[in-house]
Design an enzyme around this catalytic site. Structure first.
Site, PDB file in Angstrom:
ATOM      1  N   HIS A  37     -20.437  75.549 -61.022  1.00  0.00           N
ATOM      2  CA  HIS A  37     -20.459  75.031 -62.399  1.00  0.00           C
ATOM      3  C   HIS A  37     -21.638  75.690 -63.142  1.00  0.00           C
ATOM      4  O   HIS A  37     -22.206  76.506 -62.976  1.00  0.00           O
ATOM      5  CB  HIS A  37     -21.027  73.487 -62.449  1.00  0.00           C
ATOM      6  CG  HIS A  37     -19.895  72.387 -61.990  1.00  0.00           C
ATOM      7  ND1 HIS A  37     -19.259  71.652 -62.617  1.00  0.00           N
ATOM      8  CD2 HIS A  37     -19.524  72.309 -60.678  1.00  0.00           C
ATOM      9  CE1 HIS A  37     -18.440  70.875 -62.089  1.00  0.00           C
ATOM     10  NE2 HIS A  37     -18.557  71.329 -61.045  1.00  0.00           N
TER      11      HIS A  37
ATOM     12  N   GLU B  26     -25.229  74.997 -59.897  1.00  0.00           N
ATOM     13  CA  GLU B  26     -25.072  75.559 -61.630  1.00  0.00           C
ATOM     14  C   GLU B  26     -25.598  76.766 -61.894  1.00  0.00           C
ATOM     15  O   GLU B  26     -26.771  76.861 -61.781  1.00  0.00           O
ATOM     16  CB  GLU B  26     -25.907  74.327 -62.249  1.00  0.00           C
ATOM     17  CG  GLU B  26     -25.580  72.834 -62.028  1.00  0.00           C
ATOM     18  CD  GLU B  26     -24.585  72.306 -62.946  1.00  0.00           C
ATOM     19  OE1 GLU B  26     -24.291  73.152 -63.888  1.00  0.00           O
ATOM     20  OE2 GLU B  26     -24.040  71.215 -62.768  1.00  0.00           O
TER      21      GLU B  26
END
Ligand code: 0X9
Ligand code: ZN
Length: 423
Positions: A313, A386
């Site tokens: 992500h 992330e």
């Protein structure tokens, strides 16, 4: 445990604050009844970036999130959120003092950058790779999206035709772009594909991993959303799928749609206009369903062959592990030993890329996420990474193409580490 991790995290945030940079992720929102009456902007239009000072604990951040505002990240001045006028009013009603944020760049998303691969360009890379490396690749599709696009999967191994290896090789899955606007992650998956094919036979580490593992890469879990996001001159700030719902609302948050404790814990929204809408039922959307079916198809002779997984992500520079649905480290479904393995492997990966490691619920609760399902249903060692940058407004999703090479290569060692750990 939790206290120690939080303390460590606060220290890191404080240091980041002093340095004038932000550490926390653009973690998305939960929502309560406020959204039922007020609705929520479906993209970045109609929202403004505001800063909410004083939301220093997970409980306070959860209260902020429940207005339906899109939580972007934490910086030294407070929590940076994207909120409509109604949500700003909701924040005031809850006793917060939201302030207008002056971002470094324009509040509107930047123009579409053609350094990033579109859906068609991504499928072309996979086809070319499969053609150039027929002995170590197999290109398939796990199924189709709501709008009918294939979700291509490339499998890389010295024995790519599945199940032919004796003894069975540990398998590792990499998934990217479940959230439409997180285009840097498609580039991450493509780098994995290119590296493990073009360097096979020359780089000894790559060669050994391809010989001893089966590597599955799904570069675009949400092709409809990703294509929608790049369909204008400027990006649209789109996160969800493109499945229509009632009230004219469009899109399910695919990372709230997985069938493990789905919708259990206020870690997702029941309102279709919300950016964290969990969908009308678990696996309501074809994208999550077909990926789950692929994972289920890797149960061979009663054994799940996939040992480990990373869902990429952006943004925040974090390594996150389950569970997300509870603040508890070891609820039902996670022993102390298993938790410690997540901590050890997650921390080891973070040591290679200088991301911040933590349990995903250390920021606030999310339910129906892919990591919780992968671990909860299949005991797959499943992480969220992330990616870059660590902080920013809406433009944090859209770093310039000039950073792609560096910010994807930054995760090479973490990818290799997880592949080895899958043994
Ligand atoms: O909220 C999300 O789905 C992820 N953050 S993002 O800003 N890319 O949307 C974080 C998911 C973390 N994983 C779990 N909570 N299990
Ligand atoms: Zn995301």
């Amino acid at each position: 445990m939790l206290t120690r991790r939080l303390a460590r995290h606060r220290t890191a945030t404080l240091i980041a604050g002093i340095a004038g940079i932000a550490l926390l992720a653009p973690l998305a929102v939960t929502a309560d009844a406020t959204e039922a009456t007020h609705g929520q902007a479906q993209d970045s239009s109609g929202s403004e970036t505001v800063i909410v000072p004083g939301a220093d604990t997970p409980a306070e951040r959860t209260r902020v999130a429940r207005t339906g505002a899109d939580v972007l990240h934490m910086d030294r001045n407070g929590l940076v959120v994207h909120a409509t006028d109604r949500q700003v009013a909701g924040l005031r009603a809850r006793g917060f003092t939201p302030q207008r944020h002056q971002p470094l760049s324009a509040a509107a998303p930047p123009p579409v950058d053609d350094a990033y691969h579109t859906y068609d360009e991504m499928t072309a890379v996979l086809s070319d790779t499969a053609e150039d490396h027929p002995d170590i690749t197999e290109l398939t599709s796990v199924g189709t999206s709501y709008e009918g696009r294939d979700l291509p999967l490339i499998t890389i191994s010295d024995t790519p035709a599945q199940d032919s290896a004796e003894p069975a090789e540990p398998e590792v899955l990499f998934t990217c772009t479940m959230h439409a606007r997180e285009h840097l992650t498609t580039e991450m998956c493509l780098r994995i594909v290119t590296r493990f094919t073009s360097e096979y036979g020359t780089d000894p580490e790559v060669t050994e991993l391809v010989d001893e593992r089966t590597i599955h890469v799904l570069p675009m879990v949400n092709p409809d959303g990703a294509e929608y996001d790049v369909s204008g001159e400027r990006y649209k700030g789109w996160r969800k799928s493109r499945m229509p719902h009632y009230w004219g609302a469009v899109g399910t948050d695919l990372n709230r749609n997985w069938a493990y404790n789905w919708g259990c814990c206020s870690g997702s929204s029941g309102y279709p206009r919300s950016n964290t809408y969990r969908g009308p039922e678990p696996f309501s959307d074809p994208e999550t369903r077909v990926v789950a079916e692929f994972v289920e198809s890797r149960v061979v002779d009663g054994q799940q062959r996939i040992a480990a997984h990373i869902d990429f992500h952006s943004y925040g520079e974090l390594v996150l592990w389950p569970f997300g649905f509870t603040e508890a480290d070891t609820p039902d479904g996670m022993t102390e030993e298993e938790y410690q393995r997540f901590v050890d492997v997650g921390t080891a990966m973070a040591d290679t890329n200088a991301y911040e490691p933590m349990q995903s619920s250390d920021f606030y609760i999310t339910d129906g996420t892919v990591n919780d399902w992968m671990w909860g249903e299949h005991e797959i060692l499943s992480f969220t990474l992330e990616m870059y940058p660590s902080g920013g407004g809406i433009d944090g999703f859209y770093p310039p193409g000039s950073v792609i090479a560096e910010e994807t290569a930054r995760n090479d060692a973490a990818v290799d580490l997880l592949l080895r750990e899958a043994g």
